[in-house]
Design a protein around this motif. Structure first.
Motif: not given
Length: 336
Positions: A6-10, A272-274, A282-286, A215-226
């Motif tokens: 997935x990281x390679x695809x990103x 974001x949808x695209x 995952x917020x770190x990826x998208x 915001x990018x630093x907080x990406x994992x927190x956004x994952x948890x908020x979901x």
């Protein structure tokens, strides 16, 4: 699909989007009411053009393209944060009232405050942020329940209501203004890219330089908020504080962007949808993908808009709305 895959695809998608942005920017630099030969673009870019070519490229085209690119990125990231925090796929700064609040702030500043040419570009984002912040605070208070916390669905619905109410406030504000100022506000509401000078870029850059890394630093927190609220609390997330910090970041990003580009909606909805469709939720990826998509969408919309119709063209906000409104209806139908 494994995480390395997935990281390679990103990374491949990011490179492809970067190339697409460069291509669109190159095309945009040559297109417009005053034509600039593509054969002369690179020599002019490196300082070997004549006065006319230099003026068209450096004083007319490049500032506008950079502004739309940065603003599209900011709107896309703001939309990504709002969708994650509210857990609602329909959240967008233009739909839930943030842009309208920023617009009222800009209108109030433009109509009633003394304007000084040397500070105008730098104060305008602050005026937009003030209006957006006040609006967001009211929306937050209406959507907050003492024992249950922030209600994401209620937050979005309240925002839509505030957006409609603020449209009425805007009409009242401009009803007694002089014709020239009314014309400016009308163009702002339509999403007309008007902050097309270098000072507006220098005014916008600090906001992005601080808020995008945050915001990018907080990406994992956004994952948890979901996650379910009880699960998020169980893993140590301070829900109220994290939501408030991230909402403030989203408000600041959106306000800074629309202060110079006008009332542009749907970029924060679509990007974001695209991005999620391409690399997953995952917020770190998208989010990095969404940032580039948002920048590209707004540059493309402005390039199309200023090359159709009259010499003034069509506001970028209208071009984006022509694409975004059907997409919003599609998402709404999926929800129903």
């Amino acid at each position: 699909m494994t995480r390395p895959a997935i990281v390679r695809k990103q990374r491949i998608i990011l490179l492809a989007l970067f190339a697409l942005i460069v291509l669109t920017v190159f095309l945009g630099m040559g297109l417009g009411y005053a034509k600039l030969s593509y054969g002369r673009l690179l020599p002019t870019l490196f300082g070997h053009g004549n006065f006319k070519e230099h003026f068209i490229l450096y004083e007319v085209r490049l500032p506008r393209i950079v502004i739309t690119l940065l603003s599209g990125m900011a709107l896309a990231l703001a939309g990504s944060v709002l969708q994650s925090v509210t857990r609602n796929d329909l959240a967008d700064p233009g739909i839930i009232g943030i842009n309208s609040g920023a617009g009222v702030g800009v209108a109030f500043f433009f109509l009633f405050m003394p304007l000084e040419a040397n500070t105008f570009a730098y104060v305008l984002p602050l005026a937009a942020f003030g209006g957006a912040l006040l609006t967001s605070a009211l929306i937050y208070l209406f959507a907050y329940k003492r024992h249950a916390g922030l209600q994401p669905v209620r937050f979005v619905l309240t925002g839509v209501g505030f957006s409609m109410a603020l449209s009425g406030v805007m009409v009242v504000l401009i009803s007694s203004a002089d014709r020239q100022k009314v014309d400016f506000i009308s163009k702002w509401l339509a999403g007309n890219i008007w902050g097309t000078d270098w000072p507006f870029i220098w005014a916008l850059l600090p906001w992005l330089a601080v808020l995008v890394p945050f915001v990018l630093y907080k990406a994992n927190k956004l994952n948890l908020l979901a996650l379910d609220e009880s699960v998020a609390v169980g893993v140590g997330v301070a829900l109220a504080r994290e939501r408030l910090e991230l909402l403030l970041a989203a408000v600041a990003l959106a306000a800074a962007a629309v202060s110079v580009t006008g009332g542009i909606a749907f970029v924060g909805l679509m990007a974001p949808h695209i991005a999620k469709a391409l690399v997953g939720p995952r917020n770190q990826l998208f989010m990095p993908v969404a940032i580039l998509i948002g920048g590209w969408l707004l540059v493309l919309a402005d390039t199309i808009g200023r090359n159709v119709g009259t010499a003034d063209g069509v506001p970028a906000g209208i071009v984006v709305a022509l694409i975004g409104a059907p997409y919003f209806v599609y998402l709404l139908m999926k929800k129903i």
